[in-house]
Design a protein around this motif. Structure first.
Motif, PDB file in Angstrom:
ATOM      1  N   ASN A 237     -15.350  17.598  -6.399  1.00  0.00           N
ATOM      2  CA  ASN A 237     -14.945  16.454  -5.586  1.00  0.00           C
ATOM      3  C   ASN A 237     -14.426  16.989  -4.261  1.00  0.00           C
ATOM      4  OD1 ASN A 237     -13.636  14.302  -4.344  1.00  0.00           O
ATOM      5  ND2 ASN A 237     -12.828  13.466  -6.244  1.00  0.00           N
ATOM      6  N   SER A 238     -15.110  16.674  -3.172  1.00  0.00           N
ATOM      7  CA  SER A 238     -14.754  17.239  -1.865  1.00  0.00           C
ATOM      8  C   SER A 238     -13.366  16.816  -1.403  1.00  0.00           C
ATOM      9  CB  SER A 238     -15.798  16.829  -0.815  1.00  0.00           C
ATOM     10  OG  SER A 238     -15.877  15.425  -0.706  1.00  0.00           O
ATOM     11  N   ASN A 239     -12.792  15.761  -2.002  1.00  0.00           N
ATOM     12  CA  ASN A 239     -11.440  15.338  -1.635  1.00  0.00           C
ATOM     13  C   ASN A 239     -10.364  16.275  -2.172  1.00  0.00           C
ATOM     14  OD1 ASN A 239     -12.150  13.001  -0.229  1.00  0.00           O
ATOM     15  ND2 ASN A 239     -12.256  11.790  -2.086  1.00  0.00           N
ATOM     16  N   TRP A 240     -10.736  17.096  -3.155  1.00  0.00           N
ATOM     17  CA  TRP A 240      -9.751  17.951  -3.815  1.00  0.00           C
ATOM     18  C   TRP A 240     -10.078  19.416  -3.599  1.00  0.00           C
ATOM     19  CZ3 TRP A 240      -5.236  16.493  -6.099  1.00  0.00           C
ATOM     20  CH2 TRP A 240      -5.050  15.123  -6.247  1.00  0.00           C
ATOM     21  N   LYS A 241      -9.060  20.175  -3.183  1.00  0.00           N
ATOM     22  CA  LYS A 241      -9.214  21.586  -2.883  1.00  0.00           C
ATOM     23  C   LYS A 241      -8.384  22.431  -3.847  1.00  0.00           C
ATOM     24  CE  LYS A 241     -11.492  20.203   0.769  1.00  0.00           C
ATOM     25  NZ  LYS A 241     -12.976  20.219   0.741  1.00  0.00           N
TER      26      LYS A 241
ATOM     27  N   ASP B 127      -9.766   9.674  -4.795  1.00  0.00           N
ATOM     28  CA  ASP B 127      -9.666   9.515  -3.345  1.00  0.00           C
ATOM     29  C   ASP B 127      -8.232   9.634  -2.840  1.00  0.00           C
ATOM     30  OD1 ASP B 127      -8.676   7.191  -4.376  1.00  0.00           O
ATOM     31  OD2 ASP B 127     -10.186   5.878  -3.489  1.00  0.00           O
ATOM     32  N   LYS B 128      -7.322  10.027  -3.727  1.00  0.00           N
ATOM     33  CA  LYS B 128      -5.926  10.314  -3.388  1.00  0.00           C
ATOM     34  C   LYS B 128      -5.154   9.096  -2.884  1.00  0.00           C
ATOM     35  CE  LYS B 128      -6.720  15.198  -2.232  1.00  0.00           C
ATOM     36  NZ  LYS B 128      -6.651  16.240  -1.205  1.00  0.00           N
TER      37      LYS B 128
ATOM     38  N   SER C 250       0.843  -1.179   0.000  1.00  0.00           N
ATOM     39  CA  SER C 250       0.000   0.000   0.000  1.00  0.00           C
ATOM     40  C   SER C 250       0.881   1.231   0.000  1.00  0.00           C
ATOM     41  CB  SER C 250      -0.924   0.021   1.233  1.00  0.00           C
ATOM     42  OG  SER C 250      -0.163   0.067   2.411  1.00  0.00           O
ATOM     43  N   LYS C 251       0.332   2.359  -0.410  1.00  0.00           N
ATOM     44  CA  LYS C 251       1.155   3.556  -0.459  1.00  0.00           C
ATOM     45  C   LYS C 251       0.355   4.795  -0.117  1.00  0.00           C
ATOM     46  CE  LYS C 251       0.635   3.842  -5.491  1.00  0.00           C
ATOM     47  NZ  LYS C 251       1.342   3.814  -6.776  1.00  0.00           N
ATOM     48  N   THR C 252       1.050   5.737   0.491  1.00  0.00           N
ATOM     49  CA  THR C 252       0.469   7.025   0.794  1.00  0.00           C
ATOM     50  C   THR C 252       1.160   8.048  -0.086  1.00  0.00           C
ATOM     51  OG1 THR C 252       0.067   6.354   3.076  1.00  0.00           O
ATOM     52  CG2 THR C 252       0.015   8.721   2.593  1.00  0.00           C
ATOM     53  N   ILE C 253       0.397   8.836  -0.793  1.00  0.00           N
ATOM     54  CA  ILE C 253       0.959   9.714  -1.804  1.00  0.00           C
ATOM     55  C   ILE C 253       0.941  11.155  -1.318  1.00  0.00           C
ATOM     56  CG2 ILE C 253       0.643  10.570  -4.155  1.00  0.00           C
ATOM     57  CD1 ILE C 253      -0.661   7.811  -4.729  1.00  0.00           C
ATOM     58  N   GLU C 254       2.068  11.813  -1.478  1.00  0.00           N
ATOM     59  CA  GLU C 254       2.154  13.222  -1.147  1.00  0.00           C
ATOM     60  C   GLU C 254       1.503  14.033  -2.262  1.00  0.00           C
ATOM     61  OE1 GLU C 254       5.593  16.359   0.195  1.00  0.00           O
ATOM     62  OE2 GLU C 254       5.951  15.127  -1.566  1.00  0.00           O
TER      63      GLU C 254
ATOM     64  N   VAL D  69      -2.399  19.821  -6.710  1.00  0.00           N
ATOM     65  CA  VAL D  69      -2.030  19.413  -8.063  1.00  0.00           C
ATOM     66  C   VAL D  69      -2.704  18.080  -8.383  1.00  0.00           C
ATOM     67  CG1 VAL D  69      -0.130  18.800  -9.607  1.00  0.00           C
ATOM     68  CG2 VAL D  69       0.149  20.665  -7.960  1.00  0.00           C
ATOM     69  N   LYS D  70      -3.633  18.112  -9.329  1.00  0.00           N
ATOM     70  CA  LYS D  70      -4.414  16.937  -9.704  1.00  0.00           C
ATOM     71  C   LYS D  70      -3.674  16.056 -10.699  1.00  0.00           C
ATOM     72  CE  LYS D  70      -8.181  14.408 -10.235  1.00  0.00           C
ATOM     73  NZ  LYS D  70      -8.570  13.436  -9.210  1.00  0.00           N
ATOM     74  N   MET D  71      -2.880  16.682 -11.598  1.00  0.00           N
ATOM     75  CA  MET D  71      -2.160  15.935 -12.620  1.00  0.00           C
ATOM     76  C   MET D  71      -0.799  16.592 -12.835  1.00  0.00           C
ATOM     77  SD  MET D  71      -5.214  15.282 -15.423  1.00  0.00           S
ATOM     78  CE  MET D  71      -5.144  16.951 -16.031  1.00  0.00           C
ATOM     79  N   VAL D  72       0.159  15.783 -13.207  1.00  0.00           N
ATOM     80  CA  VAL D  72       1.481  16.282 -13.564  1.00  0.00           C
ATOM     81  C   VAL D  72       1.806  15.758 -14.960  1.00  0.00           C
ATOM     82  CG1 VAL D  72       3.927  16.302 -12.995  1.00  0.00           C
ATOM     83  CG2 VAL D  72       2.220  16.372 -11.173  1.00  0.00           C
ATOM     84  N   ILE D  73       2.258  16.647 -15.824  1.00  0.00           N
ATOM     85  CA  ILE D  73       2.499  16.286 -17.227  1.00  0.00           C
ATOM     86  C   ILE D  73       3.974  16.492 -17.557  1.00  0.00           C
ATOM     87  CG2 ILE D  73       1.902  16.800 -19.626  1.00  0.00           C
ATOM     88  CD1 ILE D  73      -0.776  17.925 -18.546  1.00  0.00           C
ATOM     89  N   GLU D  74       4.563  15.500 -18.213  1.00  0.00           N
ATOM     90  CA  GLU D  74       5.957  15.572 -18.652  1.00  0.00           C
ATOM     91  C   GLU D  74       5.981  15.557 -20.178  1.00  0.00           C
ATOM     92  OE1 GLU D  74      10.160  13.192 -17.894  1.00  0.00           O
ATOM     93  OE2 GLU D  74       8.256  12.102 -17.932  1.00  0.00           O
TER      94      GLU D  74
END
Length: 480
Positions: free
Chosen positions: A165-169, A192-193, A107-111, A173-178
């Protein structure tokens, strides 16, 4: 240079031995959750079945006492759940992702990255930047408004300006593009992060295509302006589709009733309104439809309507945890948009439910509602609904409503039988890789001796399995 994803975020892993995957703990957690919260428990465990249930449970406990493996424990617990004969009860085993390192991660917790920027500030940035990249801009859909801004050469953040979405304020940063050469790839942070996924990214005229989610730039200078819903329908294999075959047949296909299906069908009906109102034969293909929100299909009812339609209601098993999970899963966004006074009224209503009806199967609505429309439409003349053994849940419920029309006949084979109990919520177990989904609502038709789960929905006309093309067959029958 360090990899992009190492630079992008920190992932913290929790070893599997930090959780309680003792088989006894898992089993008793599942057993207690079902007994205390499942809407069908009182139907399935009663004076006629109590002894059988106790023997079944005792046998499972004896087998579980020797099991050490999470996967074997899951399998035996899942077998125990078959006593209830309800396909909506779902035990989920989340297999740990494979890794090339010596340590197994489960499992992982994401910053979540932050960027403090307002819409006004970002618009000033766009106006002052004559050489901005084509992915930069304000992109939005029905749930998010994002500011995509270059942070480093070939690195862009899609920062939330607005979110339903109440999880996101705002500021997250919702997406990162390279960017690499002329192509783009991105990391998408789940709603749900709790996870990320990587996808190719492209700009198509005024659309930002993130592979699994799409956004439009309403101020795009593109010569071609695409409708975002139409673009979604074209790209999404799970979206509803409408095809006109010959001059007299319209075929709707619904793989499911999930996600943006409501808005997508709404677009199809509006965009094709004139043509639909001149097409005599319709086929609604629900083969392999695995449910969702049946209000999607209800948009078709004005076209099908010939007489009042009985729409059965359901009752919820009222428990504190059921109400909390139901609220978190289905009501949170609605609640957030209410005025303070309406929030307080809803809080009081839920509090009274628990105080007055705890552990009851309860709802104050009548057993059923009657759907009426002001008039009957001339077209279509005849409608065939096609179902198969994999049509389930809301696909079955829509079929029950639609077949009450004199225009409609149902073709195919018996459906799955997965509708007597619904409104699913997810309960955790002590083991993070195993969770339990149960229905907390009971359909009122059960009180009238009718059951969908026993045999599924029966078609009016069975189609032989040797028939290769069911759509062609139904078309031939409609024209008779």
């Amino acid at each position: 240079m360090k990899s992009f994803y190492t630079f992008l975020f920190i992932v913290i892993y929790t070893a599997s031995n930090a959780q309680d995957c003792n088989c006894d703990s898992i089993f008793y957690s599942v057993k207690n959750t079902v007994e205390k919260n499942y809407a069908g428990y009182f139907d399935k465990v009663n004076s006629q079945t109590q002894i059988e249930y106790e023997v079944w449970t005792k046998n499972s406990i004896e087998k579980l006492s020797t099991i050490k493996s999470d996967s074997l424990c899951y399998a035996e617990t899942k077998k125990w759940l078959t006593f209830y004969k309800d396909k909506h009860i779902q035990l989920k085993f989340i297999s740990p992702k494979k890794t090339t390192t010596a340590i197994v991660k489960t499992s992982k917790t994401i910053e979540i990255l932050q960027l403090n920027i307002s819409e006004i500030e970002f618009e000033k940035y766009l106006k002052s930047n004559a050489k901005k990249d084509k992915v930069e801009g304000i992109w939005e859909n029905s749930n998010y408004k994002l500011a995509v801004k270059k942070m480093q050469p070939n690195l862009f953040y899609a920062t939330v300006l607005e979110s339903k979405n109440s999880n996101w304020k705002a500021g997250e940063v919702k997406m990162v593009i390279e960017k690499k050469d002329s192509s783009y790839n991105g990391t998408f942070y789940a709603g749900d992060k709790d996870d990320t996924s990587n996808h190719p990214v492209k700009v198509v005229d005024n659309i930002l295509d993130f592979d699994i989610i799409f956004f439009e730039n309403k101020n795009s200078a593109s010569k071609v302006v695409r409708n975002i819903v139409e673009y979604e329908i074209q790209q999404d294999k799970q979206a509803p589709k409408l095809n006109f075959i010959n001059s007299d047949l319209a075929v709707f296909s619904f793989p499911n009733f999930y996600g943006n299906s409501y808005e997508q069908l709404e677009f199809l009906l509006k965009h094709n309104k004139d043509k639909l109102e001149k097409t005599p034969y319709w086929i609604i293909d629900l083969q392999d439809n695995d449910g969702g929100d049946y209000s999607v299909g209800k948009q078709l009812l004005p076209y099908l309507y010939t007489k009042p339609i009985v729409d059965y209601n359901s009752k919820m098993r009222i428990t504190k945890s059921n109400i909390q999970l139901w609220f978190d899963t289905y009501l949170q966004e609605y609640y957030n948009n209410l005025t303070k006074e309406k929030q307080e009224a809803l809080n009081l209503e839920l509090k009274n439910l628990l105080q007055n009806h705890n552990n009851e199967i309860y709802d104050d609505k009548p057993a059923s509602s009657i759907l009426k429309f002001d008039s009957q439409m001339s077209f279509p003349k005849k409608v065939g609904i096609v179902i198969n053994k994999n049509t389930l849940s809301s696909g079955e419920l829509f079929t029950m409503l639609a077949r009450q029309s004199d225009k409609v006949s149902v073709y195919g084979e018996n459906s799955t039988g997965m509708m007597d109990y619904g409104n699913l919520v997810t309960y955790k177990t002590p083991c993070k890789v195993i969770n339990l989904r149960i229905p907390i609502n009971r359909q009122n038709w059960l009180d009238e001796g009718f059951s969908v789960d026993k045999e599924g929905i029966k078609p009016d006309v069975y189609i032989d399995k040797t028939t290769k093309n069911w759509i062609d067959y139904v078309y031939s029958q409609l024209k008779k």
